[in-house]
Enzyme design. Structure first.
Site, PDB file in Angstrom:
ATOM      1  CG  HIS A 122     -77.892 -15.944  19.415  1.00 61.65           C
ATOM      2  ND1 HIS A 122     -76.889 -16.362  19.379  1.00 61.65           N
ATOM      3  CD2 HIS A 122     -78.546 -17.575  18.905  1.00 61.65           C
ATOM      4  CE1 HIS A 122     -77.359 -16.850  18.810  1.00 61.65           C
ATOM      5  NE2 HIS A 122     -77.191 -17.913  18.527  1.00 61.65           N
ATOM      6  CG  ASP A 198     -80.389 -11.464  16.180  1.00 63.86           C
ATOM      7  OD1 ASP A 198     -80.973 -11.680  14.476  1.00 63.86           O
ATOM      8  OD2 ASP A 198     -79.956 -11.864  17.052  1.00 63.86           O
ATOM      9  CD  GLN A 201     -84.428 -18.324  15.587  1.00 66.34           C
ATOM     10  OE1 GLN A 201     -85.714 -18.890  14.806  1.00 66.34           O
ATOM     11  NE2 GLN A 201     -83.409 -18.107  15.279  1.00 66.34           N
ATOM     12  CE  LYS A 224     -80.015 -18.789  13.114  1.00 66.12           C
ATOM     13  NZ  LYS A 224     -80.046 -20.007  14.166  1.00 66.12           N
ATOM     14  CB  CYS A 361     -76.973 -19.331  21.662  1.00 70.24           C
ATOM     15  SG  CYS A 361     -75.507 -20.583  20.566  1.00 70.24           S
TER      16      CYS A 361
HETATM   17  N1  PMP Z   1     -79.839 -14.130  16.660  1.00 71.12           N
HETATM   18  C1  PMP Z   1     -81.302 -14.667  16.689  1.00 71.12           C
HETATM   19  C2  PMP Z   1     -82.085 -15.236  17.139  1.00 71.12           C
HETATM   20  C3  PMP Z   1     -80.757 -16.223  16.283  1.00 71.12           C
HETATM   21  O1  PMP Z   1     -81.368 -17.193  16.969  1.00 71.12           O
HETATM   22  C4  PMP Z   1     -79.958 -17.112  15.566  1.00 71.12           C
HETATM   23  C5  PMP Z   1     -78.726 -18.691  15.218  1.00 71.12           C
HETATM   24  N2  PMP Z   1     -79.195 -18.983  15.865  1.00 71.12           N
HETATM   25  C6  PMP Z   1     -78.389 -16.344  15.685  1.00 71.12           C
HETATM   26  C7  PMP Z   1     -78.643 -15.089  15.512  1.00 71.12           C
HETATM   27  C8  PMP Z   1     -77.159 -15.997  15.043  1.00 71.12           C
HETATM   28  O2  PMP Z   1     -77.110 -16.542  13.505  1.00 71.12           O
HETATM   29  P1  PMP Z   1     -75.427 -17.276  13.076  1.00 71.12           P
HETATM   30  O3  PMP Z   1     -75.609 -18.048  14.010  1.00 71.12           O
HETATM   31  O4  PMP Z   1     -76.104 -17.553  11.964  1.00 71.12           O
HETATM   32  O5  PMP Z   1     -74.879 -16.156  13.098  1.00 71.12           O
END
Ligand code: PMP
Length: 405
Positions: A122, A198, A201, A224, A361
């Site tokens: 991401h 990270d 997910q 999430k 993203c």
């Molecule tokens: N890493 C991953 C794998 C994500 O799916 C996301 C959110 N889509 C993020 C980072 C960023 O998370 P946040 O917007 O809650 O900071």
């Protein structure tokens, strides 16, 4: 099927409303999950019974708020099997946690050091490292997925004696593919690199044991995993958190301040400047308890069953490219030649079905797949087989309709 989502669906009243005159079918869980009543109640309860600033006051409400806030930290530590509450830093979410680490480690990086990520990241786990590389002269390297969507059988050569940081997602938000994390972490550790996982997910789907993973940092977002927005976690090993330079300074994170110098507080407070998101932390702790009270393997098996069901139905229907793995994933990401994902999204929305269309993203990953975006349906524990089938039926209907235009 061993798990029946109707057993907990009543905890999510938001799901029982109509959308555009149809039953709301919420399949955008990788973006954010819905919150169970327990979490909503905990936020209301906080404001009704213990709203006060934490750590500062010496009065009834402040003590109560502080106790609950610190108890919440303990709950998070238990949830990810951290050795103690001092390893849990509250953040706004995954993005802030990764930025905190990237900025906090900057003083240790020099020209030609290497920062290694994977091609599944991401932007939150890419841009902070890229910018760190720009600032320090370090090199950002990417361990790629092959064109067939697999990992190379041998990728140890990406980890060199210059690798200072290795940062990878557990599961891709864009296509649902998992990383062979333990092997990657082992390679990174052999090079004495800092390691960050990270978990944005992953946390909603299966138990996390940060001690078994043995990574230096583990980050995730509350929203999430059935928790509130605006709250997340940076877990770190002691030595890893100790070397971070606080990227924000101010109140709460200090022990003593004079005009000449500041003595910083101990961990975890040293990395938490300002008034925290108190009710968010309390809500996240309740979300953890909600998950811990469930049969987690059964929930995960159910979510994978739904994704696999959709995968099977859509591959049979044909006429689309599916980028997600067939098994061991909780989402299905696809594109349809000559039909924009946003058009499919709009049609699905008109029938009450919430999915996500776009690049998720992950621009570099989309470029590697050769698409500008995909359509993603992502599942949570409250989704039903009927919802999975409705998604397939309406998607196939949309493709028929939009292909004729
Ligand atoms: N890493 C991953 C794998 C994500 O799916 C996301 C959110 N889509 C993020 C980072 C960023 O998370 P946040 O917007 O809650 O900071």
């Amino acid at each position: 099927m061993p798990f029946d989502p109707s057993s907990l669906r009543h905890l999510f009243p938001i799901l029982s409303q109509p959308a555009h005159g149809h039953p709301l079918t919420y399949l955008d869980n990788a973006a954010t999950t819905q919150k169970p009543l327990l979490v909503l109640d905990s936020i209301q309860d906080y404001y009704q019974t213990c709203n006060a600033n934490v750590h500062r006051g010496a009065h009834f409400l402040s003590d109560r708020a502080t106790n609950r806030f610190e108890q919440a930290r303990e709950n998070i530590a238990r949830f990810i099997n951290a050795p103690g509450q001092s390893h849990i830093i509250w953040t706004k979410g995954t993005t802030e946690a990764i930025n905190m680490v990237a900025l906090g480690l900057e003083h240790l990086l020099k020209k030609d050091d290497e920062i290694l990520i994977t091609s599944l990241e991401h932007h939150a786990n890419l841009v902070p490292w890229q910018q760190l590389a720009f600032r320090t002269g370090a090199r950002l390297r990417v361990l790629p997925l092959t064109s067939s969507g697999e990992w190379e059988t041998e990728f140890s050569h990406y980890f060199t004696d210059r690798t200072r940081i290795f940062s990878a997602t557990q599961i891709s938000n864009a296509i649902g593919t998992s990383t062979p994390l333990q092997t990657m972490l082992d390679h990174a550790k052999q090079q004495s690199a800092f390691t960050l996982v990270d978990g944005a997910q992953a946390v909603a789907h299966y138990p996390i044991d940060v001690q078994a993973l043995d990574c230096d940092f583990y980050v995730f977002s509350g929203h999430k995993m059935y928790g509130p927005t605006g709250i997340g976690v940076l877990y770190g090993k002691n030595h890893a958190l100790e070397v971070l330079i606080p990227y924000q300074t101010g109140g709460e994170m200090v022990r003593h301040v004079s005009y000449q110098a500041t003595e910083f507080n101990i961990l975890p407070y040293r990395l938490e400047a300002g008034t925290p998101h108190i009710e968010g932390a309390l809500g996240l702790a309740v979300a953890c308890d909600f998950l811990l009270s469930q049969d987690r393997p059964a929930l995960f098996a159910w979510e994978q069953h739904l994704a696999n069901h959709v995968y099977q139905r859509l591959s049979k229907a044909g006429g689309m490219e599916i980028y997600s793995p067939e098994k061991h994933t909780t989402l299905v990401s696809l594109s349809v030649p000559n039909i924009h994902a946003l058009d499919l999204n709009a049609y699905l929305d008109s029938k009450g079905i919430a999915v996500r269309a776009g690049s998720h993203c992950a621009h570099p990953l989309m470029a590697q797949l050769g698409v500008s975006g995909t359509l993603r349906a992502s599942f949570a524990c409250y989704n039903t087989l009927e919802e999975a089938d409705r998604f397939c039926d309406v998607l196939i209907e949309a493709i028929d309709l939009l292909s004729d235009e």
